[in-house]
Design a protein around this motif. Structure first.
Motif, PDB file in Angstrom:
ATOM      1  N   TYR A  12       0.799  -1.295  -0.160  1.00 40.84           N
ATOM      2  CA  TYR A  12      -0.106  -0.069  -0.117  1.00 40.84           C
ATOM      3  C   TYR A  12       0.775   1.318  -0.113  1.00 40.84           C
ATOM      4  O   TYR A  12       1.891   1.345   0.949  1.00 40.84           O
ATOM      5  CB  TYR A  12      -0.834   0.083   0.989  1.00 40.84           C
ATOM      6  CG  TYR A  12      -2.162  -1.174   1.261  1.00 40.84           C
ATOM      7  CD1 TYR A  12      -3.053  -0.892   0.514  1.00 40.84           C
ATOM      8  CD2 TYR A  12      -1.915  -1.976   2.332  1.00 40.84           C
ATOM      9  CE1 TYR A  12      -4.013  -1.890   0.301  1.00 40.84           C
ATOM     10  CE2 TYR A  12      -2.786  -3.302   2.321  1.00 40.84           C
ATOM     11  CZ  TYR A  12      -3.983  -3.070   1.435  1.00 40.84           C
ATOM     12  OH  TYR A  12      -4.887  -4.043   1.348  1.00 40.84           O
ATOM     13  N   GLY A  13       0.513   2.340  -0.952  1.00 32.62           N
ATOM     14  CA  GLY A  13       1.155   3.160  -0.851  1.00 32.62           C
ATOM     15  C   GLY A  13       0.882   4.343   0.077  1.00 32.62           C
ATOM     16  O   GLY A  13      -0.033   4.201   1.044  1.00 32.62           O
ATOM     17  N   PRO A  14       1.678   5.420   0.384  1.00 33.88           N
ATOM     18  CA  PRO A  14       1.074   6.584   1.243  1.00 33.88           C
ATOM     19  C   PRO A  14      -0.364   7.297   0.921  1.00 33.88           C
ATOM     20  O   PRO A  14      -0.717   7.189  -0.335  1.00 33.88           O
ATOM     21  CB  PRO A  14       1.852   7.645   1.132  1.00 33.88           C
ATOM     22  CG  PRO A  14       2.622   7.549  -0.151  1.00 33.88           C
ATOM     23  CD  PRO A  14       2.549   5.916  -0.469  1.00 33.88           C
ATOM     24  N   SER A  15      -1.150   7.506   1.855  1.00 38.83           N
ATOM     25  CA  SER A  15      -2.370   8.095   1.537  1.00 38.83           C
ATOM     26  C   SER A  15      -2.461   9.178   0.947  1.00 38.83           C
ATOM     27  O   SER A  15      -1.308   9.884   0.894  1.00 38.83           O
ATOM     28  CB  SER A  15      -3.160   8.495   2.944  1.00 38.83           C
ATOM     29  OG  SER A  15      -3.286   7.434   3.801  1.00 38.83           O
ATOM     30  N   GLY A  16      -3.437   9.401   0.016  1.00 34.55           N
ATOM     31  CA  GLY A  16      -3.493  10.519  -1.132  1.00 34.55           C
ATOM     32  C   GLY A  16      -3.609  11.836  -0.314  1.00 34.55           C
ATOM     33  O   GLY A  16      -3.660  11.812   0.790  1.00 34.55           O
ATOM     34  N   PRO A  17      -3.789  13.033  -1.033  1.00 36.88           N
ATOM     35  CA  PRO A  17      -3.958  14.160  -0.499  1.00 36.88           C
ATOM     36  C   PRO A  17      -5.360  14.428   0.431  1.00 36.88           C
ATOM     37  O   PRO A  17      -6.393  13.479   0.008  1.00 36.88           O
ATOM     38  CB  PRO A  17      -3.721  15.164  -1.575  1.00 36.88           C
ATOM     39  CG  PRO A  17      -4.258  14.475  -2.876  1.00 36.88           C
ATOM     40  CD  PRO A  17      -3.720  13.099  -2.408  1.00 36.88           C
ATOM     41  N   ASP A  18      -5.935  15.375   1.055  1.00 43.14           N
ATOM     42  CA  ASP A  18      -6.903  15.637   1.564  1.00 43.14           C
ATOM     43  C   ASP A  18      -7.845  16.207   0.388  1.00 43.14           C
ATOM     44  O   ASP A  18      -7.345  16.758  -0.533  1.00 43.14           O
ATOM     45  CB  ASP A  18      -6.741  16.818   2.692  1.00 43.14           C
ATOM     46  CG  ASP A  18      -6.140  16.076   3.962  1.00 43.14           C
ATOM     47  OD1 ASP A  18      -6.198  14.734   4.008  1.00 43.14           O
ATOM     48  OD2 ASP A  18      -5.717  17.138   4.684  1.00 43.14           O
ATOM     49  N   LEU A  41      -6.652   4.819  -1.151  1.00 43.08           N
ATOM     50  CA  LEU A  41      -5.612   5.035  -0.449  1.00 43.08           C
ATOM     51  C   LEU A  41      -5.030   6.098  -1.189  1.00 43.08           C
ATOM     52  O   LEU A  41      -4.382   7.249  -0.960  1.00 43.08           O
ATOM     53  CB  LEU A  41      -4.535   4.314  -0.007  1.00 43.08           C
ATOM     54  CG  LEU A  41      -5.098   3.658   1.515  1.00 43.08           C
ATOM     55  CD1 LEU A  41      -4.014   2.212   1.627  1.00 43.08           C
ATOM     56  CD2 LEU A  41      -5.277   4.565   2.339  1.00 43.08           C
ATOM     57  N   ALA A  42      -4.867   6.070  -2.682  1.00 46.67           N
ATOM     58  CA  ALA A  42      -4.283   7.051  -3.768  1.00 46.67           C
ATOM     59  C   ALA A  42      -5.209   8.226  -3.968  1.00 46.67           C
ATOM     60  O   ALA A  42      -4.782   8.925  -4.643  1.00 46.67           O
ATOM     61  CB  ALA A  42      -3.907   6.061  -4.687  1.00 46.67           C
ATOM     62  N   LEU A  43      -6.446   8.083  -3.529  1.00 42.98           N
ATOM     63  CA  LEU A  43      -7.532   9.065  -3.965  1.00 42.98           C
ATOM     64  C   LEU A  43      -7.503  10.384  -2.985  1.00 42.98           C
ATOM     65  O   LEU A  43      -7.253  10.094  -1.680  1.00 42.98           O
ATOM     66  CB  LEU A  43      -8.749   8.570  -4.272  1.00 42.98           C
ATOM     67  CG  LEU A  43      -9.131   7.804  -5.388  1.00 42.98           C
ATOM     68  CD1 LEU A  43     -10.122   6.831  -5.353  1.00 42.98           C
ATOM     69  CD2 LEU A  43      -8.907   8.691  -6.719  1.00 42.98           C
ATOM     70  N   ALA A  46     -12.523  15.369  -7.310  1.00 48.34           N
ATOM     71  CA  ALA A  46     -11.974  16.702  -7.699  1.00 48.34           C
ATOM     72  C   ALA A  46     -12.531  17.818  -6.709  1.00 48.34           C
ATOM     73  O   ALA A  46     -13.469  17.693  -6.233  1.00 48.34           O
ATOM     74  CB  ALA A  46     -12.127  17.069  -9.145  1.00 48.34           C
ATOM     75  N   PRO A  47     -11.585  18.854  -6.486  1.00 50.83           N
ATOM     76  CA  PRO A  47     -12.029  19.851  -5.786  1.00 50.83           C
ATOM     77  C   PRO A  47     -13.294  20.700  -6.059  1.00 50.83           C
ATOM     78  O   PRO A  47     -14.077  20.956  -5.204  1.00 50.83           O
ATOM     79  CB  PRO A  47     -10.952  21.000  -5.756  1.00 50.83           C
ATOM     80  CG  PRO A  47      -9.838  20.174  -5.979  1.00 50.83           C
ATOM     81  CD  PRO A  47     -10.251  19.011  -6.911  1.00 50.83           C
ATOM     82  N   ASP A  48     -13.822  20.571  -7.358  1.00 53.37           N
ATOM     83  CA  ASP A  48     -15.002  20.842  -7.853  1.00 53.37           C
ATOM     84  C   ASP A  48     -16.146  19.949  -7.979  1.00 53.37           C
ATOM     85  O   ASP A  48     -16.986  20.265  -9.047  1.00 53.37           O
ATOM     86  CB  ASP A  48     -14.547  21.904  -9.224  1.00 53.37           C
ATOM     87  CG  ASP A  48     -14.247  21.100 -10.194  1.00 53.37           C
ATOM     88  OD1 ASP A  48     -13.725  19.882 -10.120  1.00 53.37           O
ATOM     89  OD2 ASP A  48     -13.850  21.549 -11.482  1.00 53.37           O
TER      90      ASP A  48
END
Length: 243
Positions: A26-32, A78-80, A146-148
């Motif tokens: 498992y990779g590191p968690s994605g951004p907030d 986790l990547a999202l 996505a942010p939007d």
């Protein structure tokens, strides 16, 4: 997938942190992000998961495939970008649950009630996926996270080939939007999407995906995601990748 043993009709099976197909990386968690990301799943116990794969697979093999599908799904989660990553689990969690993923138990009741309760535990926009589409990728869900994602959009809907749905996102999670929807029937997706539209929600659609229900489905999904853990386990169980 978990380090404790589970027993079922096919006998005990143990899912260690490395699993039958090698280590789970498992990779590191994605951004907030603005959205809570939910995965609704069952503990991969033989005889309780993926029973429609039997035959040609044994219950133990079907549980291995379920564990692999869940591992692939959690890796994508986790990547999202997400505000919170939650595994809504029927059964017991184990060390196979990666860091960065919370675990909450599923509620009692039918699937509509359990999905409704999962959304009811959210405090803001939420997107839910299952464990039957290990082919999902960050790119596939990028628009919905996505942010939007929630600008001029109230719901995201991912239809499944069998008439169900593999993803559902709600800007304002309302359990009433799911309660009473007939589940696991050919019209499930149509009824659920119509419920959203009739509630006045602006709905955007995600691509149609295939759920893994049968052995034929498993081979098609593995071909779509040949580098995933699910494909690796299927290949090991079938030898040449064809069952």
């Amino acid at each position: 997938m978990s380090a404790y043993g589970n027993s079922g009709p096919a006998g005990p099976i143990a899912y260690g942190p490395s699993g039958p197909a090698g280590p789970i990386a498992y990779g590191p968690s994605g951004p907030d992000g603005p959205t809570e990301l939910l995965v609704i799943a069952k503990e991969p116990v033989p005889g309780r998961v993926k029973t429609r794969l039997c035959p040609p697979f044994s219950h133990a093999e079907a549980a291995e495939l379920a564990a692999a599908a869940l591992a692939d799904t959690l890796r994508t989660v986790l990547a999202l970008p997400a505000r919170r990553r939650v595994l809504v689990l029927e059964g017991r969690p184990g060390p196979w649950v990666p860091p960065g993923v919370e675990v909450v138990p599923q509620s009692a009741g039918g699937l509509d009630e359990r999905l409704a309760a999962a959304f009811g535990g959210c405090t803001g926009p939420a997107l839910l996926v299952g464990m039957d589409t290990p082919q999902i990728t960050p790119a596939l869900l990028a628009r919905a996270l996505a942010p939007d994602a929630w600008e001029r959009c109230d719901a995201w809907f991912g239809p499944a080939e069998d008439g169900g749905f593999w993803a559902l996102g709600l800007a304002q999670p309302d359990p009433a939007l799911l309660r009473g929807v007939p589940m696991s029937v050919p019209e499930t997706g149509a009824v659920q999407r119509r419920r959203l539209v009739e509630a006045g929600l602006r709905v955007r659609d995600l691509p149609v995906l295939l759920d893994v229900d049968t052995a034929a489905d498993a081979h098609r999904v593995a071909a779509e995601a040949p580098d995933g853990r699910f494909a690796a386990v299927l290949g090991r169980l079938t030898g040449v990748g064809v069952r």
